[in-house]
Design an enzyme around this catalytic site. Sequence first.
Site, PDB file in Angstrom:
ATOM      1  N   TYR A 138       0.857  -1.187   0.000  1.00  0.00           N
ATOM      2  CA  TYR A 138       0.000   0.000   0.000  1.00  0.00           C
ATOM      3  C   TYR A 138       0.895   1.240   0.000  1.00  0.00           C
ATOM      4  CZ  TYR A 138      -4.264   2.664   1.386  1.00  0.00           C
ATOM      5  OH  TYR A 138      -5.336   3.522   1.437  1.00  0.00           O
ATOM      6  N   CYS A 139       0.772   2.081  -1.032  1.00  0.00           N
ATOM      7  CA  CYS A 139       1.498   3.353  -1.116  1.00  0.00           C
ATOM      8  C   CYS A 139       3.002   3.111  -0.978  1.00  0.00           C
ATOM      9  CB  CYS A 139       0.959   4.316  -0.072  1.00  0.00           C
ATOM     10  SG  CYS A 139       1.557   6.019  -0.243  1.00  0.00           S
ATOM     11  N   LEU A 140       3.651   3.674   0.027  1.00  0.00           N
ATOM     12  CA  LEU A 140       5.081   3.459   0.220  1.00  0.00           C
ATOM     13  C   LEU A 140       5.396   1.983   0.428  1.00  0.00           C
ATOM     14  CD1 LEU A 140       7.983   4.324   0.712  1.00  0.00           C
ATOM     15  CD2 LEU A 140       7.334   5.043   3.013  1.00  0.00           C
TER      16      LEU A 140
END
Length: 601
Positions: free
Chosen positions: A334-336
């Site tokens: 998720y994201c980073l």
Amino acid sequence: MTQSPGGKPPEYQVPDPALVSRTMAEVAERGQRIVQDFLKRQSTTDGFSAPLNIGSAFMEMTAKLMTNPAALMQAQLGFWQDYLTLWSNTTRRMLGDPNVDAVIEEAKGDKRFKDEAWRENEVFDFIRQSYLLSARYFTNAVHSADGLDPKTAQKVDFYTRQFVDAMSPANFVMTNPEVLRRTAETGGTNLLKGLSNLLADLERGKGKLRIRMTDDSKFKVGENIAVTPGKVVFQTPLMQLIQYNPTTEKVLKRPLVIFPPWINKFYILDLRPKNSFIRWAVEQGHTVFVASWVNPDEALAEKGFDDYMKEGVLAALDAIEAATGEREVNAIGYCLGGTLLATTLAYMATKRDNRIKSATYFVTMTDFEEAGELGVFIDEEQLKALEERMDKRGFLDGREMATTFNMLRANDLIWSFVVNNYLLGQDPFPFDLLYWNDDSTRMPAKMHSFYLRRMYQENDLVKPGSIELLDTKIDLRKVKVPTYMISTREDHIAPWKSTYRGTQIFSGPVRFVLAASGHIAGVVNPPDSGKYSHWVNEDLPPTPDDWFASATELAGSWWPDWQRWVTGLNRAEVPARHPGDGKLKVIEDAPGSYVRVMAMD
């Protein structure tokens, strides 16, 4: 004087003199303490702010405007013509003409002017439209400056919008009809309560304003949020690995491991049972593991991106094999956490390590060429100032990161609470998402500097071999595992057109899906909610615009689409696995101890 919705003048209530006296005495005492604490902090290395490098950007913009005075004059003439029309229309309304159209209206979804008086009262309607005309003029003037380099233009545009948002008449007592009405009805006690709320927020931030967005006393991690049953079965200095209890008799043979971003805490995927992706995935037959990242302090200052690979992803894979006996897993980032997953997959491809059989990316950037508005905060001057602070503390304060993200949606995440808490004198409403948003995390100095410089500033991750981690050159083109990418159309952190670039990088089969809404709501969208559509397209043309032009919009959540995709890769099942059954023993109950550490601890 503003009238109540029923047309009757509001009744004035005289404030209790004793209440006023007590409040003002408290204000004096607390205010003196806050000022003293703030001044003390300014004498320390922790007390200065990073230069935003705004002045030079606006000077350059002004110089460009002066080279084209005709365009600037045309914008001014248009502004004054609209203003004269507004004056004329307002005069007609005051003389009793009901058939007067607005010169300008706010954008759809703008909640600042939802009170009826902004339209029904001629004075406040004039104030509203005057502000909107001025805001449009400022924005158009900035956009008409030709010849600015993209970074400068982005910075000028962003801070112009910050200024315009701050100057909204909704943010001031005397120009907000709802605040005036509340002041009349309460005899001003709303402003006294608002002042008390302001002081409390200053105390909370130790001299810096830390706006309270929700009633955090209503939430407790592990009791009414992050409550999906499970156990911590493994941990490193950087993460705890949680294995969740099964709810089905049989489970998919391949375990599922989720790597959330360590910029926030993992329980965004487990807020409440009805919107928990983790609980839903367990119910679909997955053996779910989640990395709960540590909230680092100065002791972890030297932890780098490669440490998050080694003590995060790679350590989790070893632990999952020990816990379940399975080498092959499906992975989500998720994201980073997705950027970390992609980087680790490139490393594993070089090492011929094929334990991750599918990769799913939630709103993840791998190509940072067009990184969106976060790029405003990343130039050499700001990075140097940030690194100086981090070097002295060993980490980036989580509140600084939170402020940056809040500025991206200032009207929703800053000014709406200024009005509610300080002007209307109301306590914020209990909201689990905002509790999570305020539960910020710190960033290790070495890791964060590497991430901002090598990825955001230099965009090295997409350049084959430019980044070396664990003595291995990273090349994302070597990633051949089946890939599912979910992005969101209104994402202000990972713009979907930027995330789409990943479809042209990975060498394996890729499915790209676009969800409605933003970085959080578009992802955390359970099927039962009936919210937010999503778009699918089996083709992956070079540009995101071409992809969207031929995409098909489908109603509801994308979660079932992902479930069909991941089970289509391997449907083999085994008897349900429970935490502690394998070689790893239970350390503690989920959600574990790492997630309970708060940034102010």
